[in-house]
Design a protein around this motif. Structure first.
Motif, PDB file in Angstrom:
ATOM      1  N   THR A  39      40.349  26.284  32.580  1.00 34.27           N
ATOM      2  CA  THR A  39      42.311  25.745  32.744  1.00 34.27           C
ATOM      3  C   THR A  39      43.185  25.042  31.889  1.00 34.27           C
ATOM      4  O   THR A  39      43.891  25.513  31.342  1.00 34.27           O
TER       5      THR A  39
ATOM      6  N   LYS B 176      38.252  27.735  47.584  1.00 35.04           N
ATOM      7  CA  LYS B 176      39.217  29.053  46.811  1.00 35.04           C
ATOM      8  C   LYS B 176      39.736  28.378  46.453  1.00 35.04           C
ATOM      9  O   LYS B 176      40.942  28.224  44.653  1.00 35.04           O
TER      10      LYS B 176
ATOM     11  N   SER C  92      41.199  26.142  42.998  1.00 30.53           N
ATOM     12  CA  SER C  92      42.441  26.327  41.611  1.00 30.53           C
ATOM     13  C   SER C  92      43.674  25.358  41.572  1.00 30.53           C
ATOM     14  O   SER C  92      43.413  24.863  40.915  1.00 30.53           O
TER      15      SER C  92
ATOM     16  N   ASN D 243      44.410  23.582  38.332  1.00 30.99           N
ATOM     17  CA  ASN D 243      45.536  23.558  37.707  1.00 30.99           C
ATOM     18  C   ASN D 243      46.311  22.455  37.449  1.00 30.99           C
ATOM     19  O   ASN D 243      47.388  21.702  36.925  1.00 30.99           O
TER      20      ASN D 243
ATOM     21  N   GLN E  16      34.956  24.686  34.458  1.00 32.42           N
ATOM     22  CA  GLN E  16      36.292  25.258  34.363  1.00 32.42           C
ATOM     23  C   GLN E  16      37.608  24.823  34.371  1.00 32.42           C
ATOM     24  O   GLN E  16      38.459  26.116  33.698  1.00 32.42           O
TER      25      GLN E  16
END
Length: 484
Positions: free
Chosen positions: A168, A100, A104, A108, A164
Protein backbone atom coordinates in the motif's frame (compact mmCIF):
# COMPACT_ATOMS: atom_id res chain seq x y z
CA UNK A 1 51.24 24.73 -22.16
CA UNK A 2 49.79 28.17 -21.44
CA UNK A 3 46.89 27.46 -23.82
CA UNK A 4 46.08 24.21 -22.00
CA UNK A 5 46.22 25.98 -18.64
CA UNK A 6 43.90 28.68 -19.94
CA UNK A 7 41.48 26.09 -21.32
CA UNK A 8 41.50 24.28 -17.97
CA UNK A 9 40.80 27.49 -16.05
CA UNK A 10 37.96 28.38 -18.40
CA UNK A 11 36.46 24.91 -18.00
CA UNK A 12 36.79 25.11 -14.23
CA UNK A 13 35.11 28.53 -14.22
CA UNK A 14 32.24 27.20 -16.37
CA UNK A 15 31.70 24.21 -14.09
CA UNK A 16 31.76 26.41 -10.98
CA UNK A 17 29.35 28.92 -12.51
CA UNK A 18 26.97 26.14 -13.57
CA UNK A 19 27.08 24.62 -10.08
CA UNK A 20 26.31 28.00 -8.54
CA UNK A 21 23.40 28.52 -10.95
CA UNK A 22 22.02 25.06 -10.11
CA UNK A 23 22.32 25.82 -6.41
CA UNK A 24 20.63 29.18 -6.89
CA UNK A 25 17.74 27.48 -8.70
CA UNK A 26 17.30 25.13 -5.74
CA UNK A 27 17.19 27.88 -3.12
CA UNK A 28 13.68 28.25 -1.71
CA UNK A 29 11.63 31.24 -2.79
CA UNK A 30 8.13 32.46 -2.00
CA UNK A 31 7.83 34.14 -5.42
CA UNK A 32 4.52 33.29 -7.05
CA UNK A 33 3.66 30.69 -4.42
CA UNK A 34 0.25 30.08 -2.88
CA UNK A 35 -0.19 28.67 0.63
CA UNK A 36 -2.66 25.84 1.23
CA UNK A 37 -3.67 25.54 4.89
CA UNK A 38 -4.84 22.21 6.32
CA UNK A 39 -6.49 22.27 9.76
CA UNK A 40 -7.55 19.85 12.49
CA UNK A 41 -9.37 21.46 15.43
CA UNK A 42 -11.24 20.46 18.57
CA UNK A 43 -15.00 21.06 18.72
CA UNK A 44 -15.25 21.14 14.92
CA UNK A 45 -15.48 18.84 11.91
CA UNK A 46 -12.04 19.92 10.71
CA UNK A 47 -9.82 16.86 10.28
CA UNK A 48 -6.83 17.42 7.98
CA UNK A 49 -9.23 19.72 6.10
CA UNK A 50 -8.08 22.28 3.53
CA UNK A 51 -9.32 25.50 5.13
CA UNK A 52 -7.50 28.32 3.32
CA UNK A 53 -5.68 29.28 0.13
CA UNK A 54 -3.46 32.27 0.86
CA UNK A 55 -0.88 34.45 -0.87
CA UNK A 56 2.32 36.13 0.25
CA UNK A 57 2.60 39.90 0.45
CA UNK A 58 5.29 42.34 1.52
CA UNK A 59 6.35 42.14 5.17
CA UNK A 60 8.06 44.51 7.54
CA UNK A 61 9.21 44.45 11.17
CA UNK A 62 6.37 42.81 13.16
CA UNK A 63 5.14 44.47 16.34
CA UNK A 64 5.35 42.91 19.80
CA UNK A 65 1.55 42.88 19.86
CA UNK A 66 1.49 40.58 16.82
CA UNK A 67 1.99 36.81 16.92
CA UNK A 68 4.43 35.52 14.32
CA UNK A 69 5.99 32.33 12.99
CA UNK A 70 9.39 32.92 11.40
CA UNK A 71 10.82 30.52 8.81
CA UNK A 72 14.38 30.82 7.48
CA UNK A 73 14.81 28.34 4.59
CA UNK A 74 18.57 28.88 4.23
CA UNK A 75 19.26 27.47 7.72
CA UNK A 76 19.11 23.71 7.20
CA UNK A 77 19.40 20.84 9.65
CA UNK A 78 18.67 17.09 9.66
CA UNK A 79 17.31 15.08 6.75
CA UNK A 80 13.89 13.54 7.33
CA UNK A 81 13.72 9.73 7.21
CA UNK A 82 10.02 9.18 7.82
CA UNK A 83 7.11 8.73 10.21
CA UNK A 84 5.31 5.49 10.97
CA UNK A 85 4.09 3.03 13.57
CA UNK A 86 4.65 -0.47 14.90
CA UNK A 87 3.04 -3.57 13.44
CA UNK A 88 2.83 -5.70 16.57
CA UNK A 89 1.21 -9.10 16.99
CA UNK A 90 -1.75 -7.31 18.57
CA UNK A 91 -2.21 -5.02 15.57
CA UNK A 92 -1.94 -7.92 13.12
CA UNK A 93 -4.38 -10.13 15.07
CA UNK A 94 -7.03 -7.40 15.17
CA UNK A 95 -6.47 -6.51 11.51
CA UNK A 96 -7.18 -10.15 10.57
CA UNK A 97 -10.61 -9.88 12.20
CA UNK A 98 -11.70 -6.97 10.01
CA UNK A 99 -13.79 -7.34 6.87
CA UNK A 100 -11.90 -7.04 3.55
CA UNK A 101 -13.50 -3.62 3.07
CA UNK A 102 -12.32 -2.37 6.46
CA UNK A 103 -8.88 -3.87 5.95
CA UNK A 104 -8.54 -1.88 2.74
CA UNK A 105 -9.77 1.29 4.47
CA UNK A 106 -7.30 0.77 7.29
CA UNK A 107 -4.30 0.18 5.02
CA UNK A 108 -5.13 3.25 2.93
CA UNK A 109 -5.66 5.36 6.06
CA UNK A 110 -2.08 4.80 7.18
CA UNK A 111 0.00 3.96 4.13
CA UNK A 112 -1.53 5.63 1.07
CA UNK A 113 -0.08 9.11 0.47
CA UNK A 114 -3.25 10.46 -1.18
CA UNK A 115 -6.07 8.62 0.59
CA UNK A 116 -4.32 8.51 3.97
CA UNK A 117 -1.41 9.97 5.92
CA UNK A 118 1.47 8.31 4.08
CA UNK A 119 3.39 6.34 6.72
CA UNK A 120 6.94 5.51 5.59
CA UNK A 121 8.48 3.87 8.71
CA UNK A 122 7.67 0.50 10.27
CA UNK A 123 8.82 -1.03 13.55
CA UNK A 124 8.18 -4.63 14.55
CA UNK A 125 9.28 -7.03 17.27
CA UNK A 126 11.76 -9.89 17.45
CA UNK A 127 9.68 -12.57 19.26
CA UNK A 128 6.83 -11.58 21.56
CA UNK A 129 6.12 -8.36 23.41
CA UNK A 130 3.35 -7.48 25.85
CA UNK A 131 1.23 -6.64 22.79
CA UNK A 132 0.96 -10.30 21.82
CA UNK A 133 -1.76 -12.71 22.89
CA UNK A 134 0.90 -14.67 24.76
CA UNK A 135 4.64 -15.15 25.08
CA UNK A 136 6.31 -17.21 22.36
CA UNK A 137 9.72 -17.91 20.87
CA UNK A 138 11.22 -18.77 17.48
CA UNK A 139 13.23 -21.64 19.00
CA UNK A 140 12.64 -24.50 21.38
CA UNK A 141 13.74 -23.64 24.91
CA UNK A 142 17.38 -24.58 25.51
CA UNK A 143 18.36 -24.61 21.82
CA UNK A 144 21.60 -22.63 22.10
CA UNK A 145 22.61 -23.58 18.54
CA UNK A 146 19.32 -22.17 17.14
CA UNK A 147 18.71 -25.35 15.11
CA UNK A 148 14.95 -25.11 15.67
CA UNK A 149 14.73 -21.42 14.62
CA UNK A 150 11.51 -20.68 12.73
CA UNK A 151 9.37 -17.58 12.17
CA UNK A 152 6.26 -19.65 11.40
CA UNK A 153 4.46 -17.91 14.26
CA UNK A 154 4.72 -14.58 12.42
CA UNK A 155 3.45 -16.02 9.15
CA UNK A 156 -0.09 -16.32 10.49
CA UNK A 157 -0.83 -12.65 11.15
CA UNK A 158 2.15 -10.32 11.33
CA UNK A 159 4.02 -11.01 8.10
CA UNK A 160 0.86 -10.83 5.92
CA UNK A 161 -0.02 -7.42 7.39
CA UNK A 162 3.53 -6.12 6.94
CA UNK A 163 3.50 -7.21 3.29
CA UNK A 164 0.16 -5.49 2.66
CA UNK A 165 1.39 -2.32 4.37
CA UNK A 166 4.51 -2.29 2.18
CA UNK A 167 2.41 -2.80 -0.94
CA UNK A 168 0.00 0.00 0.00
CA UNK A 169 2.92 2.31 0.71
CA UNK A 170 4.15 1.86 -2.87
CA UNK A 171 6.50 -1.06 -2.36
CA UNK A 172 8.80 0.29 0.33
CA UNK A 173 8.66 0.89 4.07
CA UNK A 174 11.84 1.54 6.05
CA UNK A 175 11.56 -1.37 8.51
CA UNK A 176 13.44 -1.82 11.75
CA UNK A 177 13.11 -4.33 14.57
CA UNK A 178 13.64 -4.68 18.30
CA UNK A 179 13.77 -7.59 20.77
CA UNK A 180 11.86 -7.46 24.07
CA UNK A 181 13.65 -10.43 25.65
CA UNK A 182 16.03 -13.28 24.94
CA UNK A 183 14.80 -16.77 25.78
CA UNK A 184 14.48 -17.76 29.42
CA UNK A 185 17.49 -20.13 29.35
CA UNK A 186 19.72 -17.24 28.23
CA UNK A 187 18.76 -14.99 31.14
CA UNK A 188 19.85 -14.51 34.74
CA UNK A 189 16.28 -14.80 36.07
CA UNK A 190 15.32 -17.82 33.91
CA UNK A 191 12.23 -15.95 32.69
CA UNK A 192 11.39 -13.94 29.56
CA UNK A 193 9.32 -11.64 31.79
CA UNK A 194 10.31 -9.34 34.65
CA UNK A 195 13.73 -8.12 33.57
CA UNK A 196 16.80 -10.19 34.25
CA UNK A 197 20.01 -9.86 32.23
CA UNK A 198 21.52 -11.72 29.29
CA UNK A 199 24.01 -14.26 30.63
CA UNK A 200 27.54 -13.69 29.23
CA UNK A 201 27.80 -17.26 27.94
CA UNK A 202 24.86 -16.56 25.62
CA UNK A 203 26.03 -13.22 24.16
CA UNK A 204 27.09 -14.90 20.90
CA UNK A 205 23.97 -17.06 20.73
CA UNK A 206 21.80 -13.98 21.10
CA UNK A 207 23.77 -12.04 18.46
CA UNK A 208 23.26 -15.00 16.11
CA UNK A 209 19.53 -14.81 16.87
CA UNK A 210 19.29 -11.29 15.33
CA UNK A 211 21.03 -12.60 12.21
CA UNK A 212 18.59 -15.52 11.90
CA UNK A 213 15.59 -13.20 12.28
CA UNK A 214 16.82 -10.59 9.80
CA UNK A 215 17.68 -13.19 7.17
CA UNK A 216 14.34 -15.00 7.54
CA UNK A 217 12.39 -11.75 7.19
CA UNK A 218 14.46 -10.81 4.16
CA UNK A 219 13.59 -14.16 2.59
CA UNK A 220 9.95 -13.12 3.03
CA UNK A 221 10.62 -9.98 0.98
CA UNK A 222 10.79 -7.70 4.05
CA UNK A 223 14.17 -5.92 4.03
CA UNK A 224 15.33 -4.97 7.54
CA UNK A 225 16.95 -1.53 7.64
CA UNK A 226 17.96 -1.63 11.31
CA UNK A 227 17.67 -3.16 14.75
CA UNK A 228 17.87 -1.79 18.24
CA UNK A 229 19.86 -3.71 20.81
CA UNK A 230 16.98 -4.03 23.25
CA UNK A 231 13.60 -2.43 23.83
CA UNK A 232 13.65 -0.38 27.07
CA UNK A 233 16.86 -1.84 28.54
CA UNK A 234 16.48 -0.19 31.96
CA UNK A 235 12.88 -1.23 32.72
CA UNK A 236 11.97 -4.34 34.72
CA UNK A 237 8.49 -4.96 33.29
CA UNK A 238 5.82 -7.53 34.11
CA UNK A 239 6.07 -8.44 30.41
CA UNK A 240 9.01 -9.42 28.18
CA UNK A 241 12.00 -7.34 29.27
CA UNK A 242 15.76 -7.53 29.72
CA UNK A 243 18.17 -5.19 31.48
CA UNK A 244 21.37 -3.81 29.95
CA UNK A 245 23.44 -1.19 31.72
CA UNK A 246 25.09 1.31 29.37
CA UNK A 247 28.36 -0.57 29.78
CA UNK A 248 26.71 -3.95 29.06
CA UNK A 249 25.01 -2.63 25.92
CA UNK A 250 28.28 -1.06 24.77
CA UNK A 251 30.17 -4.33 25.19
CA UNK A 252 27.44 -6.45 23.57
CA UNK A 253 27.44 -4.17 20.51
CA UNK A 254 31.24 -3.90 20.36
CA UNK A 255 32.13 -7.55 20.87
CA UNK A 256 29.13 -9.47 19.56
CA UNK A 257 26.24 -7.78 17.75
CA UNK A 258 28.29 -5.42 15.55
CA UNK A 259 30.96 -7.94 14.52
CA UNK A 260 28.40 -10.71 13.99
CA UNK A 261 26.21 -8.62 11.66
CA UNK A 262 29.34 -7.62 9.73
CA UNK A 263 30.60 -11.21 9.50
CA UNK A 264 27.21 -12.38 8.21
CA UNK A 265 27.24 -9.73 5.46
CA UNK A 266 24.62 -7.68 7.32
CA UNK A 267 26.95 -4.81 8.10
CA UNK A 268 24.59 -2.37 6.40
CA UNK A 269 21.88 -3.15 9.00
CA UNK A 270 21.87 -0.14 11.29
CA UNK A 271 22.28 -0.64 15.05
CA UNK A 272 20.12 1.66 17.19
CA UNK A 273 21.31 2.12 20.77
CA UNK A 274 19.18 2.79 23.88
CA UNK A 275 15.56 2.54 22.60
CA UNK A 276 14.25 3.86 25.91
CA UNK A 277 13.12 7.13 27.49
CA UNK A 278 14.67 10.59 27.21
CA UNK A 279 15.65 10.73 30.90
CA UNK A 280 18.81 8.58 30.73
CA UNK A 281 19.67 8.93 27.05
CA UNK A 282 22.56 11.33 27.68
CA UNK A 283 24.38 8.87 29.94
CA UNK A 284 23.84 6.03 27.46
CA UNK A 285 25.18 8.19 24.62
CA UNK A 286 28.24 9.24 26.64
CA UNK A 287 29.17 5.65 27.51
CA UNK A 288 28.61 4.06 24.09
CA UNK A 289 29.79 6.88 21.83
CA UNK A 290 32.95 7.54 23.84
CA UNK A 291 34.14 4.02 22.98
CA UNK A 292 35.35 4.16 19.34
CA UNK A 293 35.08 0.39 18.84
CA UNK A 294 31.44 0.35 19.97
CA UNK A 295 30.54 3.67 18.39
CA UNK A 296 31.64 2.61 14.91
CA UNK A 297 28.84 0.06 14.82
CA UNK A 298 26.09 2.39 16.07
CA UNK A 299 23.98 4.40 13.60
CA UNK A 300 22.36 6.44 16.33
CA UNK A 301 20.01 6.49 19.28
CA UNK A 302 16.35 5.56 19.63
CA UNK A 303 14.17 7.01 22.37
CA UNK A 304 10.64 6.87 23.86
CA UNK A 305 8.46 9.43 25.64
CA UNK A 306 7.47 7.65 28.88
CA UNK A 307 9.88 9.49 31.21
CA UNK A 308 6.87 11.29 32.71
CA UNK A 309 6.05 8.07 34.64
CA UNK A 310 7.81 9.76 37.57
CA UNK A 311 5.42 12.72 37.51
CA UNK A 312 7.87 15.05 35.77
CA UNK A 313 7.69 16.78 32.41
CA UNK A 314 8.89 15.49 29.05
CA UNK A 315 12.68 15.87 28.81
CA UNK A 316 12.87 17.38 25.32
CA UNK A 317 16.13 19.19 26.09
CA UNK A 318 17.93 15.86 26.54
CA UNK A 319 17.34 15.08 22.87
CA UNK A 320 18.85 18.43 21.90
CA UNK A 321 21.85 17.84 24.18
CA UNK A 322 22.61 14.43 22.68
CA UNK A 323 22.32 15.97 19.22
CA UNK A 324 24.63 18.82 20.22
CA UNK A 325 27.23 16.50 21.78
CA UNK A 326 27.20 13.87 19.01
CA UNK A 327 26.13 15.60 15.76
CA UNK A 328 27.49 12.74 13.63
CA UNK A 329 25.00 10.30 15.21
CA UNK A 330 21.32 10.12 14.27
CA UNK A 331 18.23 10.34 16.47
CA UNK A 332 15.03 8.33 16.00
CA UNK A 333 11.88 8.39 18.10
CA UNK A 334 11.11 4.68 18.34
CA UNK A 335 7.97 4.44 20.52
CA UNK A 336 5.21 6.43 22.12
CA UNK A 337 1.58 5.79 22.96
CA UNK A 338 -1.09 7.06 25.32
CA UNK A 339 -1.15 4.66 28.26
CA UNK A 340 -4.06 3.43 30.41
CA UNK A 341 -6.78 2.73 27.87
CA UNK A 342 -10.26 4.10 28.59
CA UNK A 343 -12.89 3.79 25.84
CA UNK A 344 -14.60 6.93 27.19
CA UNK A 345 -11.50 8.87 26.06
CA UNK A 346 -11.35 7.82 22.42
CA UNK A 347 -11.84 11.46 21.39
CA UNK A 348 -9.97 13.09 24.29
CA UNK A 349 -8.21 15.95 22.52
CA UNK A 350 -5.26 16.07 24.88
CA UNK A 351 -4.10 12.70 23.53
CA UNK A 352 -3.65 14.19 20.08
CA UNK A 353 -1.96 17.27 21.46
CA UNK A 354 0.55 15.08 23.27
CA UNK A 355 1.63 13.80 19.87
CA UNK A 356 1.84 17.27 18.36
CA UNK A 357 3.91 18.67 21.23
CA UNK A 358 6.31 15.74 21.19
CA UNK A 359 6.75 15.60 17.42
CA UNK A 360 7.43 19.33 17.04
CA UNK A 361 9.92 19.37 19.91
CA UNK A 362 11.65 16.16 18.85
CA UNK A 363 12.06 17.31 15.26
CA UNK A 364 13.27 20.75 16.33
CA UNK A 365 15.85 19.03 18.54
CA UNK A 366 17.34 17.03 15.68
CA UNK A 367 15.25 13.86 15.39
CA UNK A 368 15.28 12.36 11.89
CA UNK A 369 12.25 10.06 12.17
CA UNK A 370 9.31 9.41 14.47
CA UNK A 371 7.59 6.06 15.15
CA UNK A 372 4.30 5.56 16.99
CA UNK A 373 3.60 2.31 18.88
CA UNK A 374 0.71 -0.05 17.87
CA UNK A 375 -0.98 1.01 14.62
CA UNK A 376 -4.18 -0.80 15.64
CA UNK A 377 -5.75 -2.11 18.85
CA UNK A 378 -9.21 -3.41 19.73
CA UNK A 379 -12.02 -1.84 21.77
CA UNK A 380 -10.26 -2.93 24.97
CA UNK A 381 -6.85 -1.43 24.09
CA UNK A 382 -5.38 -4.84 23.39
CA UNK A 383 -4.81 -7.72 23.03
CA UNK A 384 -2.08 -7.57 25.67
CA UNK A 385 -1.16 -10.71 27.58
CA UNK A 386 -0.32 -8.87 30.83
CA UNK A 387 -3.21 -6.37 30.75
CA UNK A 388 -1.11 -3.33 29.80
CA UNK A 389 -3.92 -1.87 27.69
CA UNK A 390 -3.18 1.34 25.76
CA UNK A 391 -4.47 3.66 23.05
CA UNK A 392 -3.61 3.50 19.36
CA UNK A 393 -4.36 6.20 16.75
CA UNK A 394 -6.94 3.81 15.25
CA UNK A 395 -8.99 1.24 17.15
CA UNK A 396 -11.22 -1.50 15.78
CA UNK A 397 -14.40 -2.50 17.55
CA UNK A 398 -14.38 -6.23 16.84
CA UNK A 399 -18.05 -6.50 17.90
CA UNK A 400 -19.25 -4.05 15.24
CA UNK A 401 -16.35 -4.25 12.76
CA UNK A 402 -16.00 -0.47 12.76
CA UNK A 403 -12.79 1.57 12.83
CA UNK A 404 -12.44 4.39 15.36
CA UNK A 405 -10.12 7.26 14.42
CA UNK A 406 -8.75 9.20 17.40
CA UNK A 407 -7.32 12.76 17.46
CA UNK A 408 -3.83 11.24 17.59
CA UNK A 409 -4.26 9.88 14.06
CA UNK A 410 -4.94 13.36 12.68
CA UNK A 411 -2.18 15.06 14.65
CA UNK A 412 0.37 12.54 13.33
CA UNK A 413 -1.05 13.04 9.84
CA UNK A 414 -0.26 16.74 9.88
CA UNK A 415 3.40 15.68 9.75
CA UNK A 416 3.44 12.36 7.88
CA UNK A 417 1.15 13.40 5.03
CA UNK A 418 3.05 16.55 4.10
CA UNK A 419 6.72 16.01 5.03
CA UNK A 420 8.18 13.74 2.40
CA UNK A 421 11.21 11.45 2.55
CA UNK A 422 14.56 13.25 2.35
CA UNK A 423 13.04 16.61 3.23
CA UNK A 424 15.35 18.86 5.23
CA UNK A 425 14.30 20.64 8.41
CA UNK A 426 14.79 24.40 8.26
CA UNK A 427 14.76 27.06 10.95
CA UNK A 428 11.29 27.78 12.35
CA UNK A 429 10.47 29.84 15.44
CA UNK A 430 7.45 31.45 17.12
CA UNK A 431 7.05 34.73 18.97
CA UNK A 432 4.55 33.51 21.58
CA UNK A 433 4.55 30.41 23.76
CA UNK A 434 0.97 29.46 22.88
CA UNK A 435 2.13 28.32 19.45
CA UNK A 436 4.61 25.60 18.45
CA UNK A 437 6.09 25.22 14.99
CA UNK A 438 8.47 23.19 12.83
CA UNK A 439 9.23 23.40 9.10
CA UNK A 440 10.59 21.02 6.45
CA UNK A 441 11.68 21.75 2.89
CA UNK A 442 10.66 18.90 0.59
CA UNK A 443 12.84 17.77 -2.30
CA UNK A 444 10.26 19.08 -4.81
CA UNK A 445 10.78 22.62 -3.48
CA UNK A 446 7.60 22.83 -1.40
CA UNK A 447 7.73 23.83 2.25
CA UNK A 448 5.61 22.21 4.96
CA UNK A 449 5.25 24.35 8.08
CA UNK A 450 3.35 22.80 11.00
CA UNK A 451 1.82 25.21 13.52
CA UNK A 452 0.07 24.05 16.68
CA UNK A 453 -2.15 26.12 18.97
CA UNK A 454 -2.34 24.50 22.40
CA UNK A 455 -4.38 27.33 24.00
CA UNK A 456 -8.11 27.86 24.58
CA UNK A 457 -8.21 30.88 22.22
CA UNK A 458 -8.26 31.33 18.46
CA UNK A 459 -5.13 33.12 17.26
CA UNK A 460 -4.16 35.15 14.23
CA UNK A 461 -0.50 34.91 13.31
CA UNK A 462 1.91 36.07 10.65
CA UNK A 463 3.94 33.52 8.70
CA UNK A 464 7.06 35.52 7.81
CA UNK A 465 9.77 34.43 5.37
CA UNK A 466 12.39 37.09 4.58
CA UNK A 467 10.44 40.13 3.32
CA UNK A 468 7.24 38.19 2.64
CA UNK A 469 4.33 37.23 4.88
CA UNK A 470 0.85 35.84 5.00
CA UNK A 471 -1.72 36.10 7.79
CA UNK A 472 -3.35 32.93 9.14
CA UNK A 473 -6.09 32.18 11.66
CA UNK A 474 -5.77 29.06 13.79
CA UNK A 475 -8.64 27.84 16.02
CA UNK A 476 -8.21 27.02 19.70
CA UNK A 477 -6.68 23.58 20.34
CA UNK A 478 -5.80 23.06 16.69
CA UNK A 479 -2.94 22.01 14.47
CA UNK A 480 -2.29 23.28 10.94
CA UNK A 481 0.04 22.35 8.10
CA UNK A 482 0.86 25.13 5.66
CA UNK A 483 2.12 23.88 2.30
CA UNK A 484 3.72 26.42 -0.05
Amino acid sequence: MKKNTLKFLCLLFSITAAAQQTKAKKEFTTAGKKITVYTTAENSNLRLTATDNLSFSASKQPLETEISVFVEPSKKFQTFMGIGGAITDASAEIFAKLSKEKQSEFLNAYYDKQKGIGYSLLRTTIQSSDFSSGSYSYIQEGDKDLKTFSIDHDRQFRIPLIKQAIQTAGGKLLTYVAPWSPNAFMKSNGNVLKGGTLLPEYYQTWANFYVKFIKEYQKEGIPIWGTSTQNEPMAVQTWESCIYTAEAERDFIKNFLGPTLKKEKLGDVKIIAWDHNRDLMNYRANVIYSDPEASKYVWGMGFHWYENWSGGDSMFDNVAKVNEAYPDKKLLFTEGCVEKFDAAKYQFWGNGERYGISMINDFNNGTAGWTDWNILLDQNGGPNHVGNFCFAPIHADTATGQLIYTPSYYYIGHFSKFIRLNAVRVSSAVSRSGLLSTSFLNTDGTMATIVMNKTDKEMTYNLIIAAEKTIVKIPAHAIQTLVY
